[in-house]
Design a protein around this motif. Sequence first.
Motif, short mmCIF file in Angstrom:
data_model
loop_
_atom_site.label_atom_id
_atom_site.label_comp_id
_atom_site.label_asym_id
_atom_site.label_seq_id
_atom_site.Cartn_x
_atom_site.Cartn_y
_atom_site.Cartn_z
N ILE A 90 -1.76 -10.32 59.17
CA ILE A 90 -0.58 -11.16 59.01
C ILE A 90 0.41 -10.86 60.14
O ILE A 90 0.29 -9.86 60.84
N PHE A 91 1.39 -11.73 60.33
CA PHE A 91 2.40 -11.52 61.35
C PHE A 91 3.45 -10.54 60.82
O PHE A 91 4.19 -10.87 59.90
N LEU A 94 7.34 -11.68 60.93
CA LEU A 94 7.75 -12.90 60.25
C LEU A 94 7.89 -12.60 58.76
O LEU A 94 7.18 -11.76 58.21
N GLU A 98 7.89 -17.45 56.23
CA GLU A 98 7.58 -17.88 57.60
C GLU A 98 6.09 -17.75 57.88
O GLU A 98 5.50 -18.62 58.55
N ASN A 99 5.44 -16.68 57.40
CA ASN A 99 4.00 -16.55 57.54
C ASN A 99 3.28 -17.73 56.91
O ASN A 99 2.33 -18.27 57.47
N GLY A 134 6.54 -9.19 57.05
CA GLY A 134 5.16 -8.85 56.76
C GLY A 134 4.91 -7.35 56.75
O GLY A 134 4.11 -6.85 55.94
N GLN A 142 0.15 -7.84 51.19
CA GLN A 142 -0.34 -8.43 52.44
C GLN A 142 -1.61 -9.23 52.20
O GLN A 142 -1.80 -10.29 52.80
N LEU A 145 -0.66 -12.44 50.69
CA LEU A 145 -0.09 -13.30 51.72
C LEU A 145 -1.19 -13.88 52.61
O LEU A 145 -1.12 -15.07 52.98
N ARG A 149 -1.70 -17.75 53.00
CA ARG A 149 -1.63 -18.34 54.33
C ARG A 149 -2.85 -19.22 54.60
O ARG A 149 -2.73 -20.32 55.13
#
Length: 236
Positions: A90-91, A94, A98-99, A134, A142, A145, A149
């Motif tokens: 993940i970023f 961000l 936002e991710n 993140g 994570q 997420l 995502r």
Amino acid sequence: MTALLEVDSMETAYGSSQVLFGVSFAIAEGEVATLLGRNGMGKTTTVRSLLGLTRARGGTVRFQGERIEALAPDRIARMGLAVVPEGRQIFPNLSVSENLRAFGANRNASSEPWTLDRVYALFPRLAERSRNMGNQLSGGEQQMLAIGRALMTNPHLLVLDEATEGLAPLIREEIWRCLATLRAQGQTILVIDKYVQRLVRLADRHTIIERGQVVWQGDSEQLGADPSLWQRYIGV
């Protein structure tokens, strides 16, 4: 059922070192399938070849009836093949929202599109942490997420590489619950994981890989009835 993904005699190498030797399997629309095997047997290389990240040197890969083995990774992704990669990726700088927003698309226009609200309903913990970066999330958060995502791209096929690797038992249960929900909604899924007892309850069909070759294929009833396969090829 119509085959969404068809892999036929795929061969892949890193330089002069061949890793995959004629791997073949298919996943039908709406099916949950698995790739099983010990570490280092070729599962992740198979996923990388499907995504175009490591180019297959032989065989064919068809996605929605179109050959994709020579396509660039971005083209394959735009066709609706999304991955939850090993290590999550993940970023870190961000936020959660936002991710998720960064991957918003509708590859699968025939389905109810995934939105922030739908992802938050699937993973309420992400809604609670929506403003966190993140790198402020736990490993389990994570992974949630990373799944959310991938879903935001509204994929035809969702691939999870090491779906519950390194997660605490309670978080693993959350991931299994999520995958069961997605299956009930008709999402086509390919899962790599080592928890065979859970995969037998979740998935329709299974493919076991040993040293880059398919050594067994069958349905959950067959795999569940033969625990010797688990010990021989998966080490559980």
